[in-house]
Design a protein around this motif. Sequence first.
Motif, PDB file in Angstrom:
ATOM      1  N   ILE A  47       0.839  -1.202   0.000  1.00  0.00           N
ATOM      2  CA  ILE A  47       0.000   0.000   0.000  1.00  0.00           C
ATOM      3  C   ILE A  47       0.874   1.252   0.000  1.00  0.00           C
ATOM      4  CG2 ILE A  47      -1.648   1.348   1.342  1.00  0.00           C
ATOM      5  CD1 ILE A  47      -2.935  -1.211   2.240  1.00  0.00           C
ATOM      6  N   LYS A  48       1.885   1.236   0.859  1.00  0.00           N
ATOM      7  CA  LYS A  48       2.776   2.394   0.923  1.00  0.00           C
ATOM      8  C   LYS A  48       3.462   2.624  -0.414  1.00  0.00           C
ATOM      9  CE  LYS A  48       6.751   4.345   3.347  1.00  0.00           C
ATOM     10  NZ  LYS A  48       7.746   4.162   4.426  1.00  0.00           N
ATOM     11  N   ARG A  49       3.870   1.540  -1.076  1.00  0.00           N
ATOM     12  CA  ARG A  49       4.557   1.669  -2.360  1.00  0.00           C
ATOM     13  C   ARG A  49       3.635   2.304  -3.411  1.00  0.00           C
ATOM     14  NH1 ARG A  49       5.517  -3.433  -3.254  1.00  0.00           N
ATOM     15  NH2 ARG A  49       7.397  -3.455  -1.946  1.00  0.00           N
ATOM     16  N   SER A  50       2.368   1.898  -3.422  1.00  0.00           N
ATOM     17  CA  SER A  50       1.430   2.450  -4.410  1.00  0.00           C
ATOM     18  C   SER A  50       1.170   3.927  -4.166  1.00  0.00           C
ATOM     19  CB  SER A  50       0.114   1.664  -4.387  1.00  0.00           C
ATOM     20  OG  SER A  50      -0.565   1.844  -3.154  1.00  0.00           O
ATOM     21  N   VAL A  51       1.075   4.301  -2.883  1.00  0.00           N
ATOM     22  CA  VAL A  51       0.872   5.715  -2.557  1.00  0.00           C
ATOM     23  C   VAL A  51       2.124   6.516  -2.909  1.00  0.00           C
ATOM     24  CG1 VAL A  51       0.456   7.360  -0.684  1.00  0.00           C
ATOM     25  CG2 VAL A  51      -0.805   5.204  -0.753  1.00  0.00           C
ATOM     26  N   GLN A  52       3.287   5.957  -2.632  1.00  0.00           N
ATOM     27  CA  GLN A  52       4.534   6.641  -2.958  1.00  0.00           C
ATOM     28  C   GLN A  52       4.649   6.885  -4.458  1.00  0.00           C
ATOM     29  OE1 GLN A  52       7.124   7.660  -0.559  1.00  0.00           O
ATOM     30  NE2 GLN A  52       7.399   8.905  -2.413  1.00  0.00           N
ATOM     31  N   LYS A  53       4.239   5.904  -5.268  1.00  0.00           N
ATOM     32  CA  LYS A  53       4.268   6.086  -6.727  1.00  0.00           C
ATOM     33  C   LYS A  53       3.350   7.223  -7.149  1.00  0.00           C
ATOM     34  CE  LYS A  53       3.641   3.723 -11.147  1.00  0.00           C
ATOM     35  NZ  LYS A  53       2.912   4.891 -11.711  1.00  0.00           N
ATOM     36  N   LEU A  54       2.178   7.279  -6.512  1.00  0.00           N
ATOM     37  CA  LEU A  54       1.227   8.345  -6.793  1.00  0.00           C
ATOM     38  C   LEU A  54       1.860   9.711  -6.491  1.00  0.00           C
ATOM     39  CD1 LEU A  54      -1.808   9.091  -7.395  1.00  0.00           C
ATOM     40  CD2 LEU A  54      -2.138   8.994  -4.932  1.00  0.00           C
ATOM     41  N   VAL A  55       2.528   9.814  -5.360  1.00  0.00           N
ATOM     42  CA  VAL A  55       3.164  11.062  -4.960  1.00  0.00           C
ATOM     43  C   VAL A  55       4.329  11.395  -5.885  1.00  0.00           C
ATOM     44  CG1 VAL A  55       4.481  12.182  -3.125  1.00  0.00           C
ATOM     45  CG2 VAL A  55       2.433  10.870  -2.555  1.00  0.00           C
ATOM     46  N   ASP A  56       5.108  10.388  -6.262  1.00  0.00           N
ATOM     47  CA  ASP A  56       6.250  10.621  -7.152  1.00  0.00           C
ATOM     48  C   ASP A  56       5.791  11.150  -8.511  1.00  0.00           C
ATOM     49  OD1 ASP A  56       7.970   9.788  -5.188  1.00  0.00           O
ATOM     50  OD2 ASP A  56       8.202   7.738  -5.980  1.00  0.00           O
ATOM     51  N   ASP A  57       4.685  10.621  -9.013  1.00  0.00           N
ATOM     52  CA  ASP A  57       4.143  11.103 -10.285  1.00  0.00           C
ATOM     53  C   ASP A  57       3.747  12.576 -10.169  1.00  0.00           C
ATOM     54  OD1 ASP A  57       4.490   8.625 -11.407  1.00  0.00           O
ATOM     55  OD2 ASP A  57       2.401   7.988 -11.138  1.00  0.00           O
ATOM     56  N   SER A  58       3.122  12.939  -9.051  1.00  0.00           N
ATOM     57  CA  SER A  58       2.746  14.340  -8.833  1.00  0.00           C
ATOM     58  C   SER A  58       3.977  15.216  -8.678  1.00  0.00           C
ATOM     59  CB  SER A  58       1.854  14.452  -7.588  1.00  0.00           C
ATOM     60  OG  SER A  58       0.632  13.766  -7.764  1.00  0.00           O
ATOM     61  N   ALA A  59       5.013  14.665  -8.043  1.00  0.00           N
ATOM     62  CA  ALA A  59       6.250  15.425  -7.855  1.00  0.00           C
ATOM     63  C   ALA A  59       6.886  15.770  -9.194  1.00  0.00           C
ATOM     64  CB  ALA A  59       7.214  14.645  -6.980  1.00  0.00           C
ATOM     65  N   ARG A  60       6.806  14.835 -10.159  1.00  0.00           N
ATOM     66  CA  ARG A  60       7.360  15.117 -11.482  1.00  0.00           C
ATOM     67  C   ARG A  60       6.603  16.260 -12.155  1.00  0.00           C
ATOM     68  NH1 ARG A  60       8.465   9.543 -11.435  1.00  0.00           N
ATOM     69  NH2 ARG A  60       6.363   8.996 -12.124  1.00  0.00           N
ATOM     70  N   THR A  61       5.303  16.323 -11.924  1.00  0.00           N
ATOM     71  CA  THR A  61       4.509  17.425 -12.480  1.00  0.00           C
ATOM     72  C   THR A  61       4.991  18.762 -11.922  1.00  0.00           C
ATOM     73  OG1 THR A  61       2.550  16.016 -12.710  1.00  0.00           O
ATOM     74  CG2 THR A  61       2.176  18.391 -12.676  1.00  0.00           C
ATOM     75  N   VAL A  62       5.276  18.792 -10.631  1.00  0.00           N
ATOM     76  CA  VAL A  62       5.766  20.019  -9.997  1.00  0.00           C
ATOM     77  C   VAL A  62       7.152  20.377 -10.524  1.00  0.00           C
ATOM     78  CG1 VAL A  62       6.320  21.140  -7.809  1.00  0.00           C
ATOM     79  CG2 VAL A  62       4.411  19.513  -7.925  1.00  0.00           C
ATOM     80  N   THR A  63       8.018  19.399 -10.628  1.00  0.00           N
ATOM     81  CA  THR A  63       9.373  19.632 -11.133  1.00  0.00           C
ATOM     82  C   THR A  63       9.346  20.155 -12.564  1.00  0.00           C
ATOM     83  OG1 THR A  63      10.256  17.872  -9.722  1.00  0.00           O
ATOM     84  CG2 THR A  63      11.604  18.562 -11.592  1.00  0.00           C
ATOM     85  N   ASP A  64       8.451  19.611 -13.379  1.00  0.00           N
ATOM     86  CA  ASP A  64       8.329  20.065 -14.764  1.00  0.00           C
ATOM     87  C   ASP A  64       7.911  21.531 -14.839  1.00  0.00           C
ATOM     88  OD1 ASP A  64       9.033  17.565 -15.623  1.00  0.00           O
ATOM     89  OD2 ASP A  64       6.978  16.912 -16.069  1.00  0.00           O
ATOM     90  N   ALA A  65       7.280  22.027 -13.782  1.00  0.00           N
ATOM     91  CA  ALA A  65       6.872  23.436 -13.736  1.00  0.00           C
ATOM     92  C   ALA A  65       7.956  24.323 -13.109  1.00  0.00           C
ATOM     93  CB  ALA A  65       5.574  23.571 -12.950  1.00  0.00           C
ATOM     94  N   SER A  66       9.134  23.723 -12.892  1.00  0.00           N
ATOM     95  CA  SER A  66      10.289  24.450 -12.334  1.00  0.00           C
ATOM     96  C   SER A  66      10.021  24.971 -10.923  1.00  0.00           C
ATOM     97  CB  SER A  66      10.685  25.611 -13.259  1.00  0.00           C
ATOM     98  OG  SER A  66      11.037  25.137 -14.546  1.00  0.00           O
ATOM     99  N   VAL A  67       9.292  24.183 -10.141  1.00  0.00           N
ATOM    100  CA  VAL A  67       9.013  24.531  -8.746  1.00  0.00           C
ATOM    101  C   VAL A  67       9.680  23.489  -7.851  1.00  0.00           C
ATOM    102  CG1 VAL A  67       7.218  24.765  -6.980  1.00  0.00           C
ATOM    103  CG2 VAL A  67       6.818  25.650  -9.291  1.00  0.00           C
ATOM    104  N   PRO A  68      10.434  23.907  -6.833  1.00  0.00           N
ATOM    105  CA  PRO A  68      11.053  22.941  -5.910  1.00  0.00           C
ATOM    106  C   PRO A  68       9.988  22.102  -5.214  1.00  0.00           C
ATOM    107  CG  PRO A  68      11.991  25.135  -5.621  1.00  0.00           C
ATOM    108  CD  PRO A  68      10.794  25.299  -6.502  1.00  0.00           C
ATOM    109  N   VAL A  69      10.263  20.811  -5.017  1.00  0.00           N
ATOM    110  CA  VAL A  69       9.251  19.930  -4.442  1.00  0.00           C
ATOM    111  C   VAL A  69       9.881  18.926  -3.499  1.00  0.00           C
ATOM    112  CG1 VAL A  69       9.399  18.304  -6.371  1.00  0.00           C
ATOM    113  CG2 VAL A  69       7.304  18.402  -5.005  1.00  0.00           C
ATOM    114  N   SER A  70       9.151  18.566  -2.462  1.00  0.00           N
ATOM    115  CA  SER A  70       9.517  17.479  -1.558  1.00  0.00           C
ATOM    116  C   SER A  70       8.253  16.677  -1.297  1.00  0.00           C
ATOM    117  CB  SER A  70      10.098  18.017  -0.247  1.00  0.00           C
ATOM    118  OG  SER A  70       9.153  18.836   0.425  1.00  0.00           O
ATOM    119  N   THR A  71       8.404  15.477  -0.735  1.00  0.00           N
ATOM    120  CA  THR A  71       7.245  14.615  -0.516  1.00  0.00           C
ATOM    121  C   THR A  71       7.237  14.034   0.890  1.00  0.00           C
ATOM    122  OG1 THR A  71       8.351  12.609  -1.321  1.00  0.00           O
ATOM    123  CG2 THR A  71       7.228  13.974  -2.952  1.00  0.00           C
ATOM    124  N   VAL A  72       6.035  13.783   1.386  1.00  0.00           N
ATOM    125  CA  VAL A  72       5.842  13.129   2.675  1.00  0.00           C
ATOM    126  C   VAL A  72       4.758  12.072   2.510  1.00  0.00           C
ATOM    127  CG1 VAL A  72       5.109  13.374   5.069  1.00  0.00           C
ATOM    128  CG2 VAL A  72       6.491  15.170   4.007  1.00  0.00           C
TER     129      VAL A  72
END
Length: 326
Positions: free
Chosen positions: A61-86
Amino acid sequence: MSHTIIVGVDGSANSQGALQWAIRHAQLTASEIRLVAAYTVPGVNMTQADIVYPADFDTAIKRSVQKLVDDSARTVTDASVPVSTVVSPGDASGALVDNSKNADLAVIGARGRGGFAGRLLGSVALAMPAHAHCPTVVIPSTWPQRPKPERPLSIDPPVRSSGARAATAESGDSGPDFSGEVVAAIDPFETDGPVLRDAAVQARIYGLPLHLVGITAAHVLSPEWMPSEIHLVKMYDEAVTSLEEAVKSLREEFPEVDVQWSIFDAPATEVLISATYSAELMVIGSRGRGGFVSTILGSTSQAVLSHSVCPTRVVRVLRRKPAKKR
């Protein structure tokens, strides 16, 4: 110093809309984004059977949620905005509230899926404005589209307005027009407060006019207690004096912001919900006064968040402490 915006992520279309709004805000304010997601392992309470989950079920479950967050993080990075995840186990509301302790803004969708869903207003969207340690922006599930209800609220024109751009209805509409404005719901008899100044900052960030909306309460009185015309005029005039003083103060501190005001004598929830039909951003307080305070999050705030069709920013307004008796 960079500001931090936390964004609740759960994979729903609404949370993606909230993320897009947060990205734009981060770009305008040179902020960084922290994506927050929570997960829980389903529990089973049965008397006739025992269900045993695989040893790595929690990890999966944690792995699936982490993948979801990582995908969103790439969207933020593509917009040239610094990003971190929890990503943390437990309740989503608790995770977001905890992360708000060292954040400048929280952005969430009005409704999510899974653990984020609650009622007409999602459970997280209800909890965050009430308990967060920073302002919270709630993004409607339909944003950026702005569909009006089949029967829009019919609101009478303001009883007083600054006049430069009075809030008047467009032809064929039945409510005030706040197109292209940041709208702040304030007490018409106060000259300062957290909502007032927060809204001015938002108007400056977005380069938009600020419209202060004050709502009096003569309409809630019974016919037996209805004030006379003289008393109504006096009340409206007092509100005008307070708002003019507030505007003068704001113009000194925010000279680049065009500030206008309107006073309505109508139900607060109806006026403010109607304002979201056209406003770019609605700014409200987490608490009301008198009859408006029914729970930790004021009843008026709850109603606006439930029915708003534009992003709504909730500013923490603490209840005033009663004066000590001598």
